[in-house]
Each structure stands twice: as structure tokens, then as C-alpha cells.
Scaffold this motif. Structure first.
Motif, short mmCIF file in Angstrom:
data_model
loop_
_atom_site.label_atom_id
_atom_site.label_comp_id
_atom_site.label_asym_id
_atom_site.label_seq_id
_atom_site.Cartn_x
_atom_site.Cartn_y
_atom_site.Cartn_z
N ASP A 170 0.81 -1.21 0.00
CA ASP A 170 0.00 0.00 0.00
C ASP A 170 0.85 1.27 0.00
O ASP A 170 0.33 2.36 -0.21
CB ASP A 170 -0.97 0.01 1.18
CG ASP A 170 -0.29 -0.04 2.53
OD1 ASP A 170 0.74 -0.73 2.65
OD2 ASP A 170 -0.77 0.60 3.47
N GLU A 171 2.16 1.17 0.20
CA GLU A 171 3.04 2.34 0.14
C GLU A 171 3.38 2.63 -1.32
O GLU A 171 4.27 2.00 -1.89
CB GLU A 171 4.33 2.09 0.94
CG GLU A 171 4.12 2.02 2.43
CD GLU A 171 5.44 1.80 3.15
OE1 GLU A 171 6.40 2.56 2.90
OE2 GLU A 171 5.50 0.87 3.97
N LYS A 172 2.68 3.57 -1.91
CA LYS A 172 2.83 3.85 -3.34
C LYS A 172 4.23 4.33 -3.69
O LYS A 172 4.75 4.00 -4.75
CB LYS A 172 1.77 4.84 -3.80
CG LYS A 172 0.39 4.20 -3.74
CD LYS A 172 -0.71 5.08 -4.27
CE LYS A 172 -1.97 4.24 -4.31
NZ LYS A 172 -3.16 4.89 -4.01
N GLU A 173 4.86 5.11 -2.80
CA GLU A 173 6.22 5.59 -3.07
C GLU A 173 7.20 4.42 -3.11
O GLU A 173 8.10 4.38 -3.96
CB GLU A 173 6.66 6.61 -2.02
CG GLU A 173 5.95 7.94 -2.16
CD GLU A 173 6.31 8.92 -1.05
OE1 GLU A 173 7.31 8.69 -0.33
OE2 GLU A 173 5.59 9.91 -0.92
N ALA A 203 0.30 -3.58 -7.12
CA ALA A 203 -1.05 -3.59 -6.56
C ALA A 203 -0.92 -2.98 -5.17
O ALA A 203 0.13 -3.09 -4.54
CB ALA A 203 -1.59 -5.01 -6.50
N HIS A 204 -2.00 -2.35 -4.68
CA HIS A 204 -1.89 -1.63 -3.42
C HIS A 204 -2.72 -2.20 -2.27
O HIS A 204 -2.81 -1.59 -1.21
CB HIS A 204 -2.19 -0.15 -3.65
CG HIS A 204 -1.24 0.46 -4.65
ND1 HIS A 204 0.11 0.58 -4.42
CD2 HIS A 204 -1.44 0.93 -5.90
CE1 HIS A 204 0.69 1.11 -5.48
NE2 HIS A 204 -0.24 1.32 -6.39
N ASP A 205 -3.33 -3.36 -2.49
CA ASP A 205 -4.00 -4.09 -1.41
C ASP A 205 -4.16 -5.54 -1.88
O ASP A 205 -3.90 -5.86 -3.04
CB ASP A 205 -5.34 -3.46 -1.02
CG ASP A 205 -6.36 -3.46 -2.15
OD1 ASP A 205 -6.70 -4.54 -2.67
OD2 ASP A 205 -6.83 -2.36 -2.51
N GLY A 206 -4.56 -6.41 -0.96
CA GLY A 206 -4.67 -7.83 -1.27
C GLY A 206 -5.68 -8.16 -2.35
O GLY A 206 -5.46 -9.06 -3.16
N ASP A 224 3.55 -7.12 0.93
CA ASP A 224 3.54 -6.43 2.22
C ASP A 224 2.57 -7.16 3.15
O ASP A 224 1.57 -7.73 2.71
CB ASP A 224 3.09 -4.98 2.02
CG ASP A 224 3.18 -4.14 3.29
OD1 ASP A 224 3.97 -4.49 4.19
OD2 ASP A 224 2.48 -3.12 3.36
N HIS A 225 2.86 -7.10 4.43
CA HIS A 225 1.98 -7.75 5.41
C HIS A 225 0.76 -6.89 5.73
O HIS A 225 -0.37 -7.32 5.59
CB HIS A 225 2.75 -8.07 6.69
CG HIS A 225 1.87 -8.51 7.81
ND1 HIS A 225 1.09 -9.63 7.72
CD2 HIS A 225 1.62 -7.96 9.03
CE1 HIS A 225 0.39 -9.77 8.85
NE2 HIS A 225 0.71 -8.76 9.65
N ARG A 226 1.00 -5.65 6.13
CA ARG A 226 -0.09 -4.78 6.59
C ARG A 226 -0.56 -3.89 5.45
O ARG A 226 0.17 -3.01 5.00
CB ARG A 226 0.38 -3.94 7.76
CG ARG A 226 0.68 -4.78 8.99
CD ARG A 226 1.19 -3.91 10.09
NE ARG A 226 0.23 -2.87 10.37
CZ ARG A 226 -0.28 -2.61 11.56
NH1 ARG A 226 0.11 -3.30 12.58
NH2 ARG A 226 -1.15 -1.65 11.73
N CYS A 278 7.84 -11.89 1.57
CA CYS A 278 7.02 -11.00 2.38
C CYS A 278 7.89 -9.89 2.97
O CYS A 278 9.02 -10.14 3.40
CB CYS A 278 6.36 -11.80 3.50
SG CYS A 278 5.28 -10.77 4.51
N ILE A 279 7.35 -8.68 2.97
CA ILE A 279 8.03 -7.54 3.57
C ILE A 279 7.10 -6.90 4.59
O ILE A 279 5.89 -6.87 4.40
CB ILE A 279 8.49 -6.51 2.50
CG1 ILE A 279 7.31 -6.00 1.69
CG2 ILE A 279 9.55 -7.12 1.60
CD1 ILE A 279 7.67 -4.91 0.68
#
Length: 123
Positions: free
Chosen positions: A13-16, A35-38, A56-58, A81-82
Motif C-alpha cells: 500500500d506504500e505507493k512511493e 497492486a496496493h492491497d490484497g 507487504d503484510h499490513r 514478504c516484507i
């Protein structure tokens, strides 16, 4: 002789961060999608058929573990996973789900690139 670039799907979700990683890996010769979410990640897996996934996890809407559970059996791409928050329980859950590697943020791009290279060679 035709060369098809290996495909990396970044789900964060971190676009940068996605922008930075896309630029870095594109310069290294990879085809990169973000992609910015699951939920968006699941759709991109189906349309992009990645060779490796950086997850990403969260995230909002659907987190990494939920997304992995929903894609088990439908996607054979290895997952790295990050996460900014590393907990023993989260790490154990990801390893149980078959994640290739678990990295803490902030990311070391050289280390991440080495992991992707070795993961793709093993495939």
C-alpha cells in the motif's frame, strides 16, 4: 533469440515504495506490476502471472496473510514478504503458508535483488 523478462508483482500500500521498487527492478530488466492491497493483488496475479511476488503484510482492504490463504493452490509464484512490523507470530504464519523469505522494512535493495535472483534460479 527472444528473451521474455521475468515478472515481479509488488503488492504494497506504500505507493512511493512501489514506485521506487518498480523503477529499480525495471532497470534490472524485469517486467513489474504493482497492486496496493490484497484484493487488487489477487486480480493482478490472475492477469499478470508473476514469476515472483513481493508482498507487504499490513495493507488496507485485505492483508498479506489473508491474500495468501485465498490464493493458495492457484498461484505457484514464490512469495517474498516484507513488513515494517516483524513479530514472531507473523513470521511463523508466513513460513507456514510457504513464503520464500520474510524481510523487515526498510528494505535493502541489493539484498532483495539477490533474493529474487536466487529464488528465480531455483525455479
Amino acid at each position: 533469440m527472444s528473451f521474455e523478462a521475468k515478472k515481479i508483482l509488488l503488492i504494497d500500500d506504500e505507493k512511493e515504495l512501489c514506485s521506487l521498487l518498480r523503477e529499480f527492478f525495471t532497470e534490472e530488466g524485469y517486467a513489474v506490476e504493482c497492486a496496493h492491497d490484497g484484493v487488487e493483488g489477487i486480480l493482478k496475479i490472475q492477469s499478470f502471472s508473476p514469476d515472483v511476488i513481493i508482498l507487504d503484510h499490513r495493507m488496507p482492504v485485505m492483508d498479506g496473510t489473508t491474500m495468501l490463504k485465498k490464493t493458495m493452490g492457484t498461484c505457484s509464484a514464490p512469495v517474498i514478504c516484507i513488513s515494517a512490523r516483524e513479530s514472531k507470530d507473523t513470521l511463523i504464519e508466513y513460513l507456514r503458508l510457504g513464503v520464500e523469505k520474510y524481510l523487515a522494512k526498510p528494505l535493502d535493495l541489493v539484498e532483495l535483488h539477490q533474493i529474487i535472483t536466487s529464488t528465480l534460479k531455483e525455479e
